[in-house]
Design an enzyme around this catalytic site. Structure first.
Site, PDB file in Angstrom:
ATOM      1  N   TYR A  67      -8.659   1.789  -1.227  1.00 51.55           N
ATOM      2  CA  TYR A  67      -7.489   1.649  -0.346  1.00 51.55           C
ATOM      3  C   TYR A  67      -6.952   3.052  -0.054  1.00 51.55           C
ATOM      4  O   TYR A  67      -6.674   3.824  -0.982  1.00 51.55           O
ATOM      5  CB  TYR A  67      -6.390   0.778  -0.974  1.00 51.55           C
ATOM      6  CG  TYR A  67      -5.195   0.698  -0.055  1.00 51.55           C
ATOM      7  CD1 TYR A  67      -5.163  -0.222   0.982  1.00 51.55           C
ATOM      8  CD2 TYR A  67      -4.142   1.606  -0.178  1.00 51.55           C
ATOM      9  CE1 TYR A  67      -4.103  -0.241   1.875  1.00 51.55           C
ATOM     10  CE2 TYR A  67      -3.075   1.577   0.722  1.00 51.55           C
ATOM     11  CZ  TYR A  67      -3.068   0.655   1.733  1.00 51.55           C
ATOM     12  OH  TYR A  67      -2.022   0.630   2.627  1.00 51.55           O
ATOM     13  N   LYS A  98       3.610   9.232  -2.914  1.00 46.15           N
ATOM     14  CA  LYS A  98       4.265   8.320  -3.850  1.00 46.15           C
ATOM     15  C   LYS A  98       5.183   9.032  -4.843  1.00 46.15           C
ATOM     16  O   LYS A  98       6.273   9.438  -4.480  1.00 46.15           O
ATOM     17  CB  LYS A  98       3.204   7.480  -4.574  1.00 46.15           C
ATOM     18  CG  LYS A  98       2.636   6.357  -3.692  1.00 46.15           C
ATOM     19  CD  LYS A  98       1.908   5.347  -4.529  1.00 46.15           C
ATOM     20  CE  LYS A  98       1.200   4.291  -3.709  1.00 46.15           C
ATOM     21  NZ  LYS A  98       2.043   3.184  -3.324  1.00 46.15           N
ATOM     22  N   TYR A 114       3.407  -6.636   4.833  1.00 48.29           N
ATOM     23  CA  TYR A 114       2.414  -7.722   4.875  1.00 48.29           C
ATOM     24  C   TYR A 114       3.073  -9.092   4.845  1.00 48.29           C
ATOM     25  O   TYR A 114       2.760  -9.920   3.999  1.00 48.29           O
ATOM     26  CB  TYR A 114       1.430  -7.602   3.697  1.00 48.29           C
ATOM     27  CG  TYR A 114       0.727  -6.283   3.664  1.00 48.29           C
ATOM     28  CD1 TYR A 114      -0.303  -6.010   4.550  1.00 48.29           C
ATOM     29  CD2 TYR A 114       1.108  -5.287   2.763  1.00 48.29           C
ATOM     30  CE1 TYR A 114      -0.948  -4.783   4.539  1.00 48.29           C
ATOM     31  CE2 TYR A 114       0.478  -4.054   2.748  1.00 48.29           C
ATOM     32  CZ  TYR A 114      -0.555  -3.816   3.641  1.00 48.29           C
ATOM     33  OH  TYR A 114      -1.171  -2.598   3.629  1.00 48.29           O
ATOM     34  N   ASP A 140      -8.054  11.215  -2.939  1.00 48.16           N
ATOM     35  CA  ASP A 140      -6.769  10.590  -2.626  1.00 48.16           C
ATOM     36  C   ASP A 140      -6.068  10.285  -3.949  1.00 48.16           C
ATOM     37  O   ASP A 140      -6.385   9.301  -4.619  1.00 48.16           O
ATOM     38  CB  ASP A 140      -7.034   9.318  -1.802  1.00 48.16           C
ATOM     39  CG  ASP A 140      -5.772   8.526  -1.511  1.00 48.16           C
ATOM     40  OD1 ASP A 140      -4.714   8.863  -2.081  1.00 48.16           O
ATOM     41  OD2 ASP A 140      -5.851   7.560  -0.730  1.00 48.16           O
TER      42      ASP A 140
END
Ligand code: PMP
Length: 423
Positions: free
Chosen positions: A143, A273, A15, A244
């Site tokens: 997200y 992760k 980003y 998720d």
């Protein structure tokens, strides 16, 4: 050209603008909870490299396991071939995830694991001769990743919907659960989700949500009862549930998986992760035999996905070693220790005018500011205080490696208090 110049002129960071000229910090090495910069400064890592380095950097058992695997092979294709690291890891995952989940698909990143979950749900309904069930219900402030399908289920306002609106499938959004973690979930709290399911079940493949903690979309902790009621509603309305757990999995919230707070089993589970202790990139999507069998029985008789680096042996070795390391410790007690340290250390922030709220769950500590922070300036201030903390928007948060000791945790929280006092 200096390292900084090459980086600034030629390398994109997450980003970021290519030509922003904003400095990035050069990491020379990392050990335990400390990052060492090229100028010799040491920073205590409050981010666990975006929430995944749970055992710290340069962990001896992790290093040894990877070196041993390296002697055998670093990679081999997974089409038509298999290997010990994938098999052992699968056994281990089946042992620690909800029993109903029996079929595992490996991929290389969290976003792809969510893409795969969405594709599984779509192929399942096609196999069941219900191709009209092709949309997804998602929560606001969610997200789930940066790829196209995952962007479509991220928060429609803070996500990238307006930027890519012509290319994103239109999903159904339900307001963020307002009932907090530890509280009950009233009929009014669940009503928006029930309404969406009642209105759209016929066209919906699945409800997708982050269990208990909405992460990158707002660091928000919500009621376990909401999750239980969502599970019941999915069953009642014939919609699959995708959870998720990419950010929450492997102990971060105080349970091995956050769905355990609610004793809920999803139809499809995404992990990533800290699956590998942050050593390698690996993710997985798990589902039930019912769903994998239905996909087999449908057209074209196979699940249509197959990444080049699927089940990479080094990554599987890292994951297996990381999970064994975690389970070999009294990790629940350790998370309670970190939770107490975060709660105590961040408490003084509550007195600051500029702070809206402080909340802690497991090894996650969040200070929500009233105004967005200047990320560049505040990161520099944290570096001056000897810590690595990277806030976003109004959220200054800590998700340290689980191996952080009490002194380092106190230094980390004191730095947050000190830097935010001067905001
Ligand atoms: N889902 C959740 C809940 C996440 O927190 C993230 C990453 N922050 C992702 C998906 C995407 O994972 P990745 O960045 O590995 O693609």
């Amino acid at each position: 050209m200096s390292n900084q110049a090459i980086d600034q002129q030629h390398i994109w960071h997450p980003y970021s603008a290519m030509h922003s000229g904003q400095p990035v910090y050069m990491v020379e090495s990392a050990h335990g909870v400390r990052l060492t910069l090229d100028d010799g400064r040491e920073l205590i890592d409050g981010m666990a490299s975006w929430w995944c380095v749970i055992h710290g950097y340069n962990q001896p058992q992790m290093n040894a396991a990877l070196q041993a695997q390296l002697q055998k092979m670093s990679h081999v294709m997974f089409g038509g071939l298999t290997h010990e690291p994938a098999i052992r890891l699968t056994e281990q995952l089946l042992a620690i995830t909800p029993t109903a989940l029996q079929s595992v698909f490996y991929s290389d990143s969290g976003s792809v694991a969510v893409e795969v979950a969405m594709k599984m749900a779509l192929q399942y309904w096609q196999a069941k001769a219900r191709p009209g069930k092709h949309r997804f219900i998602a929560l606001r402030s969610a997200y789930h990743g940066d790829t196209f399908a995952t962007m479509s289920v991220c928060d429609p306002v803070t996500g990238m919907h307006s930027l890519f609106k012509d290319n994103l499938p239109l999903q159904i959004f339900v307001e963020q659960p307002r009932c907090r973690f530890g509280a009950t979930c009233s009929d009014a709290d669940i009503a928006p989700l029930e309404e969406a399911l009642r209105a759209h079940a016929d066209e919906c493949a699945a409800l997708i949500m982050e269990p208990i903690v909405q992460g990158a979309g707002g660091m928000w902790f919500y009621s376990a009862e909401y999750l239980q009621r969502a599970r019941q509603l999915c069953e009642r309305y014939g919609v699959l549930l995708i959870l998720d757990e990419i950010a929450t999995g492997f102990g971060r919230t105080g349970k091995l998986f956050a769905c355990e707070h609610a004793d809920v089993t999803p139809d499809i589970l995404c992990i990533g992760k800290s699956l590998t202790g942050g050593y390698m990139t690996l993710a997985a999507t798990l589902t039930t035999e019912h769903i994998s069998q239905a996909i087999d029985d449908g057209e074209p008789g196979v699940f249509m996905h197959g990444p080049t680096f699927m089940a990479n042996p080094l990554a599987c070795t890292a994951a297996l070693t990381s999970i064994r390391l975690l389970l070999a410790t009294d990790w629940q007690e350790n998370i309670r220790r970190i939770e107490a340290g975060l709660a105590q250390g961040l408490a003084p922030c509550r007195k600051l005018d500029q702070v809206a709220e402080v909340r802690v769950l497991g090894a996650i500590g969040v200070v929500e500011m009233k105004q967005p922070v200047n990320m560049q300036a505040i990161t520099a201030a944290f570096v001056e205080n000897g810590v690595w903390v990277r806030p976003f928007g109004k959220l200054v948060y800590l998700m340290p490696p689980f191996v952080i000791n009490d002194d380092d945790l106190a230094t980390l929280t004191a730095a947050v208090v000190s830097v935010l006092t001067r905001q």
